[in-house]
Write a protein that holds these residues in place. Structure first.
Motif, PDB file in Angstrom:
ATOM      1  N   LYS A  60       0.829  -1.208   0.000  1.00  0.00           N
ATOM      2  CA  LYS A  60       0.000   0.000   0.000  1.00  0.00           C
ATOM      3  C   LYS A  60       0.866   1.261   0.000  1.00  0.00           C
ATOM      4  O   LYS A  60       0.572   2.238  -0.704  1.00  0.00           O
ATOM      5  CB  LYS A  60      -0.930   0.006   1.212  1.00  0.00           C
ATOM      6  CG  LYS A  60      -1.861   1.218   1.271  1.00  0.00           C
ATOM      7  CD  LYS A  60      -2.748   1.175   2.491  1.00  0.00           C
ATOM      8  CE  LYS A  60      -3.696   2.379   2.503  1.00  0.00           C
ATOM      9  NZ  LYS A  60      -2.986   3.665   2.448  1.00  0.00           N
ATOM     10  N   SER A  61       1.928   1.263   0.780  1.00  0.00           N
ATOM     11  CA  SER A  61       2.818   2.428   0.824  1.00  0.00           C
ATOM     12  C   SER A  61       3.483   2.655  -0.528  1.00  0.00           C
ATOM     13  O   SER A  61       3.656   3.800  -0.960  1.00  0.00           O
ATOM     14  CB  SER A  61       3.880   2.232   1.909  1.00  0.00           C
ATOM     15  OG  SER A  61       3.281   2.094   3.179  1.00  0.00           O
ATOM     16  N   ASP A  64       0.903   4.148  -2.799  1.00  0.00           N
ATOM     17  CA  ASP A  64       0.689   5.556  -2.444  1.00  0.00           C
ATOM     18  C   ASP A  64       1.790   6.440  -3.029  1.00  0.00           C
ATOM     19  O   ASP A  64       1.533   7.581  -3.440  1.00  0.00           O
ATOM     20  CB  ASP A  64       0.642   5.710  -0.924  1.00  0.00           C
ATOM     21  CG  ASP A  64      -0.605   5.083  -0.318  1.00  0.00           C
ATOM     22  OD1 ASP A  64      -1.571   4.835  -1.072  1.00  0.00           O
ATOM     23  OD2 ASP A  64      -0.608   4.826   0.901  1.00  0.00           O
ATOM     24  N   GLU A  67       1.013   6.873  -6.670  1.00  0.00           N
ATOM     25  CA  GLU A  67      -0.119   7.789  -6.819  1.00  0.00           C
ATOM     26  C   GLU A  67       0.303   9.232  -6.544  1.00  0.00           C
ATOM     27  O   GLU A  67      -0.192  10.172  -7.189  1.00  0.00           O
ATOM     28  CB  GLU A  67      -1.243   7.378  -5.869  1.00  0.00           C
ATOM     29  CG  GLU A  67      -2.514   8.199  -6.030  1.00  0.00           C
ATOM     30  CD  GLU A  67      -3.632   7.719  -5.124  1.00  0.00           C
ATOM     31  OE1 GLU A  67      -4.682   8.388  -5.077  1.00  0.00           O
ATOM     32  OE2 GLU A  67      -3.453   6.676  -4.468  1.00  0.00           O
TER      33      GLU A  67
END
Length: 214
Positions: A60-61, A64, A67
């Motif tokens: 997820k990091s 992110d 993104e």
């Protein structure tokens, strides 16, 4: 041009690739943002298999981070929050000591977070692995002799001087030191000594008939 505060440098000029100049500008802006947030500038080395994903605590990091790059690039390309976006990029470079695009961060200290500005979240802290001790093929077995020592003060040099063929033997890999050490080790280790003979006070060192030598 009057009223224009932007400096143009000839070194930044290049040939146009796409017919639509707007597409050309968006690609140039995206490339500049990606280069500014390149993790190698923070002293992070990409893994040959997983790339920079292993530099983050979880998937997820890492997503992110991808993104974040897209968001900042779109803000500049679409001219949305341009001042705030450029401020975040400037703080990122100044806080990490990246004064130029070609400059990279110095080697990180043990336990230091790579991004001092905090713009990129979820990065793993850098921990310096402990230095391994030199390889010892004998493990923890001590190599120092407990009962004897071969030194120059023990008449060792005189023994070598009497051995006229010592230099000749040495050419074939013969080591008189190893030979002497092996014989002393056998003597002090009790090899060739039979307990039954010692108990009975016998001096005959003949091997029993059923003795098997390893």
């Amino acid at each position: 041009m009057s009223g224009c505060n932007k400096q143009l440098w000839k070194r930044d000029w290049k040939f146009q690739t796409f017919e639509d100049i707007e597409v050309e500008r968006q690609l140039e802006v995206t490339k500049s943002v990606y280069d500014a947030l390149e993790l190698s500038r923070l002293g992070i080395v990409a893994d040959p298999k997983t790339g920079y994903e292993s530099a983050f605590e979880d998937l997820k990091s890492y997503n992110d981070y991808l993104e974040l790059r897209e968001l900042l690039a779109l803000n500049l390309a679409l001219k949305t929050d341009v001042a705030a976006t450029r401020k975040r990029l400037t703080e990122f470079e100044n806080t990490n000591g990246l004064n130029s695009k070609a400059q990279t961060k110095n080697q990180l200290k043990d336990g230091e977070y790579p991004d001092a500005s905090g713009l990129i979240k979820g990065l793993r802290k850098r921990y310096v692995p402990k230095a391994l001790s030199p390889y010892n093929p004998f493990g923890d077995i001590p190599q120092d002799r407990e009962y004897y020592h071969i030194g120059k003060d023990d008449g060792f040099e005189s023994v070598l001087s009497r051995n006229k063929k010592y230099e000749e033997y040495q050419q074939w890999g013969y080591s008189f030191e190893a030979y002497l050490d092996e014989n002393l080790l056998r003597a002090f280790s009790g090899l060739g000594v039979f307990v039954d003979n010692e108990k009975g006070g016998k001096t005959d060192m003949t091997l029993p008939a059923n003795t098997v030598m390893g």
